[in-house]
Write an enzyme that holds these catalytic residues in place. Structure first.
Site, PDB file in Angstrom:
ATOM      1  N   GLU A  35       0.999  -1.175   0.057  1.00 52.69           N
ATOM      2  CA  GLU A  35      -0.051  -0.030   0.236  1.00 52.69           C
ATOM      3  C   GLU A  35       0.932   1.215   0.037  1.00 52.69           C
ATOM      4  OE1 GLU A  35      -3.555   0.779   0.069  1.00 52.69           O
ATOM      5  OE2 GLU A  35      -2.307   2.790  -0.074  1.00 52.69           O
ATOM      6  N   CYS A  43     -12.652   4.054   1.632  1.00 56.50           N
ATOM      7  CA  CYS A  43     -13.947   3.939   2.661  1.00 56.50           C
ATOM      8  C   CYS A  43     -13.125   4.531   4.139  1.00 56.50           C
ATOM      9  CB  CYS A  43     -14.096   2.425   2.843  1.00 56.50           C
ATOM     10  SG  CYS A  43     -15.366   2.442   4.394  1.00 56.50           S
ATOM     11  N   CYS A  48     -16.639   6.470   3.212  1.00 57.15           N
ATOM     12  CA  CYS A  48     -17.631   6.089   4.074  1.00 57.15           C
ATOM     13  C   CYS A  48     -17.529   6.560   5.561  1.00 57.15           C
ATOM     14  CB  CYS A  48     -17.851   4.592   4.231  1.00 57.15           C
ATOM     15  SG  CYS A  48     -17.515   3.660   2.992  1.00 57.15           S
ATOM     16  N   LYS A  51     -17.188  10.537   6.010  1.00 57.20           N
ATOM     17  CA  LYS A  51     -18.454  11.067   5.350  1.00 57.20           C
ATOM     18  C   LYS A  51     -19.321  11.008   6.693  1.00 57.20           C
ATOM     19  CE  LYS A  51     -21.249   8.339   3.912  1.00 57.20           C
ATOM     20  NZ  LYS A  51     -21.097   7.968   2.790  1.00 57.20           N
ATOM     21  N   TYR A  99      -5.961  -1.076  11.177  1.00 57.45           N
ATOM     22  CA  TYR A  99      -5.875  -1.917  10.301  1.00 57.45           C
ATOM     23  C   TYR A  99      -4.445  -2.454  10.063  1.00 57.45           C
ATOM     24  CZ  TYR A  99     -10.288  -0.993   7.722  1.00 57.45           C
ATOM     25  OH  TYR A  99     -11.632  -1.110   7.375  1.00 57.45           O
ATOM     26  N   ALA A 115       3.401  -0.555  -6.017  1.00 58.27           N
ATOM     27  CA  ALA A 115       3.425  -1.831  -6.633  1.00 58.27           C
ATOM     28  C   ALA A 115       3.338  -1.962  -7.973  1.00 58.27           C
ATOM     29  CB  ALA A 115       2.761  -2.984  -5.829  1.00 58.27           C
ATOM     30  N   TYR A 177     -24.621   9.162  -5.279  1.00 56.58           N
ATOM     31  CA  TYR A 177     -24.407   9.080  -4.085  1.00 56.58           C
ATOM     32  C   TYR A 177     -23.682  10.476  -3.408  1.00 56.58           C
ATOM     33  CZ  TYR A 177     -25.540   4.013  -3.755  1.00 56.58           C
ATOM     34  OH  TYR A 177     -26.066   2.802  -3.582  1.00 56.58           O
ATOM     35  N   ILE A 178     -22.534  10.398  -4.148  1.00 56.13           N
ATOM     36  CA  ILE A 178     -21.595  11.478  -3.335  1.00 56.13           C
ATOM     37  C   ILE A 178     -21.964  12.928  -3.291  1.00 56.13           C
ATOM     38  CG2 ILE A 178     -19.178  12.353  -3.383  1.00 56.13           C
ATOM     39  CD1 ILE A 178     -18.429   9.547  -4.368  1.00 56.13           C
ATOM     40  N   GLU A 181     -25.005  13.362  -0.840  1.00 53.88           N
ATOM     41  CA  GLU A 181     -24.354  13.229   0.475  1.00 53.88           C
ATOM     42  C   GLU A 181     -23.847  14.516   0.807  1.00 53.88           C
ATOM     43  OE1 GLU A 181     -22.302   9.459   0.798  1.00 53.88           O
ATOM     44  OE2 GLU A 181     -24.282   8.302   1.170  1.00 53.88           O
ATOM     45  N   GLY A 262     -18.646  10.688 -10.530  1.00 50.80           N
ATOM     46  CA  GLY A 262     -18.467   9.279 -10.644  1.00 50.80           C
ATOM     47  C   GLY A 262     -16.924   8.825 -10.346  1.00 50.80           C
ATOM     48  N   THR A 311     -18.243  -0.542  -0.269  1.00 50.03           N
ATOM     49  CA  THR A 311     -17.359  -1.377   0.638  1.00 50.03           C
ATOM     50  C   THR A 311     -17.758  -2.812   1.268  1.00 50.03           C
ATOM     51  OG1 THR A 311     -16.302   0.672   1.595  1.00 50.03           O
ATOM     52  CG2 THR A 311     -16.476  -1.176   3.020  1.00 50.03           C
ATOM     53  N   HIS A 440     -43.963  -0.498  18.032  1.00 46.59           N
ATOM     54  CA  HIS A 440     -44.790   0.675  18.020  1.00 46.59           C
ATOM     55  C   HIS A 440     -44.456   1.755  19.201  1.00 46.59           C
ATOM     56  CE1 HIS A 440     -48.380   3.152  17.203  1.00 46.59           C
ATOM     57  NE2 HIS A 440     -48.545   3.330  18.508  1.00 46.59           N
ATOM     58  N   GLU A 445     -42.073   0.331  11.785  1.00 42.81           N
ATOM     59  CA  GLU A 445     -43.461  -0.707  11.775  1.00 42.81           C
ATOM     60  C   GLU A 445     -44.611  -0.437  10.605  1.00 42.81           C
ATOM     61  OE1 GLU A 445     -46.460   0.280  14.994  1.00 42.81           O
ATOM     62  OE2 GLU A 445     -45.851   2.290  14.748  1.00 42.81           O
TER      63      GLU A 445
HETATM   64  P1  NDP Z   1     -22.462   8.238  -9.147  1.00 40.93           P
HETATM   65  O1  NDP Z   1     -22.121   7.237 -10.393  1.00 40.93           O
HETATM   66  O2  NDP Z   1     -23.307   7.497  -8.303  1.00 40.93           O
HETATM   67  O3  NDP Z   1     -23.247   9.381  -9.784  1.00 40.93           O
HETATM   68  C1  NDP Z   1     -22.332  10.187 -10.505  1.00 40.93           C
HETATM   69  C2  NDP Z   1     -23.041  11.394 -10.799  1.00 40.93           C
HETATM   70  O4  NDP Z   1     -22.580  12.311 -11.848  1.00 40.93           O
HETATM   71  C3  NDP Z   1     -24.649  11.107 -11.603  1.00 40.93           C
HETATM   72  O5  NDP Z   1     -25.463  12.047 -11.244  1.00 40.93           O
HETATM   73  C4  NDP Z   1     -24.417  11.529 -13.024  1.00 40.93           C
HETATM   74  O6  NDP Z   1     -25.209  11.793 -13.864  1.00 40.93           O
HETATM   75  C5  NDP Z   1     -23.320  12.491 -13.060  1.00 40.93           C
HETATM   76  N1  NDP Z   1     -22.360  12.706 -13.967  1.00 40.93           N
HETATM   77  C6  NDP Z   1     -21.606  11.683 -14.761  1.00 40.93           C
HETATM   78  N2  NDP Z   1     -20.919  12.378 -15.587  1.00 40.93           N
HETATM   79  C7  NDP Z   1     -21.229  13.749 -15.691  1.00 40.93           C
HETATM   80  C8  NDP Z   1     -20.556  14.674 -16.393  1.00 40.93           C
HETATM   81  N3  NDP Z   1     -19.862  14.674 -17.336  1.00 40.93           N
HETATM   82  N4  NDP Z   1     -21.364  16.098 -16.188  1.00 40.93           N
HETATM   83  C9  NDP Z   1     -22.383  16.234 -15.247  1.00 40.93           C
HETATM   84  N5  NDP Z   1     -22.515  15.222 -14.381  1.00 40.93           N
HETATM   85  C10 NDP Z   1     -22.131  13.778 -14.656  1.00 40.93           C
HETATM   86  O7  NDP Z   1     -21.004   8.224  -8.323  1.00 40.93           O
HETATM   87  P2  NDP Z   1     -20.516   8.861  -7.295  1.00 40.93           P
HETATM   88  O8  NDP Z   1     -19.552   9.779  -7.609  1.00 40.93           O
HETATM   89  O9  NDP Z   1     -21.496   9.847  -6.532  1.00 40.93           O
HETATM   90  O10 NDP Z   1     -20.113   7.822  -6.367  1.00 40.93           O
HETATM   91  C11 NDP Z   1     -19.388   6.749  -7.041  1.00 40.93           C
HETATM   92  C12 NDP Z   1     -19.881   5.406  -6.116  1.00 40.93           C
HETATM   93  O11 NDP Z   1     -19.481   5.275  -4.955  1.00 40.93           O
HETATM   94  C13 NDP Z   1     -21.271   5.122  -6.083  1.00 40.93           C
HETATM   95  O12 NDP Z   1     -21.985   4.684  -7.309  1.00 40.93           O
HETATM   96  C14 NDP Z   1     -21.550   4.091  -4.890  1.00 40.93           C
HETATM   97  O13 NDP Z   1     -21.568   2.818  -5.674  1.00 40.93           O
HETATM   98  C15 NDP Z   1     -20.424   4.597  -4.070  1.00 40.93           C
HETATM   99  N6  NDP Z   1     -20.643   5.300  -2.922  1.00 40.93           N
HETATM  100  C16 NDP Z   1     -21.318   4.838  -1.973  1.00 40.93           C
HETATM  101  C17 NDP Z   1     -21.777   5.388  -0.834  1.00 40.93           C
HETATM  102  C18 NDP Z   1     -22.793   4.925  -0.031  1.00 40.93           C
HETATM  103  O14 NDP Z   1     -23.000   3.664   0.210  1.00 40.93           O
HETATM  104  N7  NDP Z   1     -23.746   5.631   0.924  1.00 40.93           N
HETATM  105  C19 NDP Z   1     -21.350   6.771  -0.897  1.00 40.93           C
HETATM  106  C20 NDP Z   1     -20.674   7.370  -1.860  1.00 40.93           C
HETATM  107  C21 NDP Z   1     -20.067   6.772  -2.912  1.00 40.93           C
HETATM  108  P3  NDP Z   1     -26.145  10.772 -14.428  1.00 40.93           P
HETATM  109  O15 NDP Z   1     -27.065  10.079 -13.462  1.00 40.93           O
HETATM  110  O16 NDP Z   1     -26.932  11.415 -15.271  1.00 40.93           O
HETATM  111  O17 NDP Z   1     -25.348   9.689 -15.162  1.00 40.93           O
END
Ligand code: NDP
Length: 457
Positions: A35, A43, A48, A51, A99, A115, A177-178, A181, A262, A311, A440, A445
């Site tokens: 690493e 995470c 996670c 956050k 860890y 690596a 998601y990100i 959040e 993303g 995760t 309740h 519920e």
């Molecule tokens: P996501 O893939 O969930 O979301 C990406 C967002 O960016 C989408 O709304 C997408 O739009 C938009 N997007 C993509 N490309 C562009 C662009 N060129 N211009 C404008 N908007 C764009 O990715 P995240 O980065 O939010 O998170 C990555 C992954 O991490 C998640 O999918 C999830 O699996 C994991 N994660 C889980 C969490 C949890 O469990 N609570 C918390 C945080 C992350 P569109 O929908 O239109 O494609």
């Protein structure tokens, strides 16, 4: 027979890599893990865990506000960003240490550095070569930012935890998601947050009712949500970052622009091409059902395979792989993982919790389904003064009575949905839900007391 320095060489000490290394070592294998950064991966360090800590911090704002209706008097305390950052940093370094200790105690050799694979059985870290019978790539993913004018001024989620100073005005780009959040968290902590998403609804892939409902609830909390909007340019000015939108005259000046658009797999710079490990069009390592890549001695799991970027999925995959390579725990069956009914939560304010299919997916997959939906004000908010509402939704396959989708927007949805996920993995039917006694008074519920289906269109 060829001998190797290690039975398993793990590249990447995130959730999946650490779990695989520990479990393999506990099974008697000789294991090394390389690493380059702090142990724990995304995470633990920038995902996670920090956050969720910041989400807890943000929730206090509404709790102080809501306490008045319950008789608490006085001004709300003042939020101190530097204290939160320092306390988070201390906790994360404690976890980094935990860890390392877990790996040490299991007998895993930790190798600090980057690596690179030299061939199917050789890894090089800072000029030192190691041979291994099996190599596991668990290098995770990285946030990606699209080409946009002024891209150099934006940050990704990695930087959000240590921003200096606190961003009073924040623009969040993305609807996943990100983005959701962080929009909720910084709104709760006191930023003026604008969230921009290119689509009509947030959270692609989630149930449409949930997607509409969370937008309305986040709006009520103060997030300025701009849908069907795309950033045109970002320019640095004396007052901050001037953001212009495509095809619009409107512009915003903010302190910070967060791109949460993303994440892409961390598969470059590892020597994969030279060794012949195939990646797909998204750059994710291609693996079979046993996480084996196109090179038989090289395996990959977690975000670098970009199947399900969560995760618990990576740690689950790690345990399946260890059983496959080194045999199951004595007296137990080799573990397997199925990718349906994976529960997940989005830690927006309020939370989203979901397991199983969205209504649109369920209709496509099962044909006839019955929908149950309940939208209500939680008991707490009869006195809190909050206008927050809760949404719960069940989808039932008509042919079998099985509950195939369960969705919620509301306080602690993640905590609530985890338990229901067990029932749904076990194939619980609506009749079983109906015969379950509720607790309740709780919000949960409602999931066992929904009797009237939504009328078909
Ligand atoms: P996501 O893939 O969930 O979301 C990406 C967002 O960016 C989408 O709304 C997408 O739009 C938009 N997007 C993509 N490309 C562009 C662009 N060129 N211009 C404008 N908007 C764009 O990715 P995240 O980065 O939010 O998170 C990555 C992954 O991490 C998640 O999918 C999830 O699996 C994991 N994660 C889980 C969490 C949890 O469990 N609570 C918390 C945080 C992350 P569109 O929908 O239109 O494609």
């Amino acid at each position: 027979m060829q001998t190797f320095d290690f039975d398993l060489f793990v590249v990447g000490g995130g959730s999946g890599g650490v779990r695989a290394a520990r479990m393999a070592a506990q099974r008697g294998a000789k294991v090394a893990l390389a690493e380059v950064a702090d142990m724990g991966g995304t995470c633990v360090n920038v995902g996670c865990i920090p956050k969720k800590l910041y989400s807890y911090a943000a929730h206090f704002a509404e709790s102080f506000e809501e306490s008045h209706g319950f008789g608490w008097k006085g001004e709300a305390p003042v939020f101190d960003w530097d204290t939160l950052k320092a306390n988070r940093a201390r906790e994360i370094s404690r976890l980094n240490g935990v860890y390392v200790q877990l790996l040490d105690n299991s007998g895993v050799k930790i190798i600090k550095g980057w690596a690179r694979l030299l061939d199917a059985h050789t890894v090089e870290v800072d000029g030192q070569k190691f041979s291994a019978r099996n190599i596991l790539i668990s290098t995770g993913g990285t946030a990606t930012v699209p080409a946009v004018e002024g891209r150099e001024h934006v940050v990704t989620s990695d930087s959000m935890f240590d921003l200096k100073p606190f961003p009073k005005r924040l623009l969040v780009v993305g609807g996943g998601y990100i983005a959701c959040e962080f929009a909720s968290i910084f709104n709760g902590l006191g930023s003026h947050v604008t969230q921009v998403h290119r689509g009509e609804l947030l959270l692609t892939g989630f149930d449409d009712d949930i997607r509409g409902f969370i937008a309305s609830e986040m709006g009520k909390t103060g997030v300025n949500l701009l849908l069907k909007t795309e950033v045109g340019s970002i320019t640095k000015t004396a007052d901050g970052l001037l953001v212009k939108f495509k095809g619009q005259d409107a512009s915003f000046t903010v302190d910070t622009v967060l791109y949460a658009t993303g994440r892409v797999p961390n598969a470059s710079g590892l020597g994969l091409e030279a060794v012949g490990v195939e990646v797909n069009a998204q750059g994710a390592i291609k693996v079979d059902a046993h996480y084996q890549s196109s090179v038989p001695s090289i395996y990959a799991l977690g975000d670098v395979t970009a199947r399900v970027q969560l995760t618990p999925v990576a740690t689950g995959e790690a345990m399946v792989l260890v059983d496959h390579l080194f045999g199951a725990v004595a007296g137990k069956k080799a573990r397997s993982i199925s990718y349906d009914f994976i529960p997940t939560a989005v830690f927006t304010h309020p939370n989203i919790g979901t397991v199983g299919y969205s209504e649109a997916e369920a209709r496509r997959k099962f044909g006839g389904i019955t929908v149950y939906r309940s939208d209500f004000k939680a008991l707490k908010h009869t006195l809190s003064g909050s206008t927050e509402r809760t949404l719960m939704k069940l989808l039932v396959e008509d042919a079998t009575d099985r509950v195939v989708g369960l969705h919620m927007v509301g306080a602690d949805a993640g905590e609530i949905v985890q338990g229901f996920a067990v029932a749904m993995k076990a194939g619980a039917t609506k009749a079983i839900f109906d015969s379950t006694i509720g607790i309740h008074p709780t919000m949960a519920e409602e999931f066992v007391t929904m009797r009237e289906p939504v009328k078909p269109l």
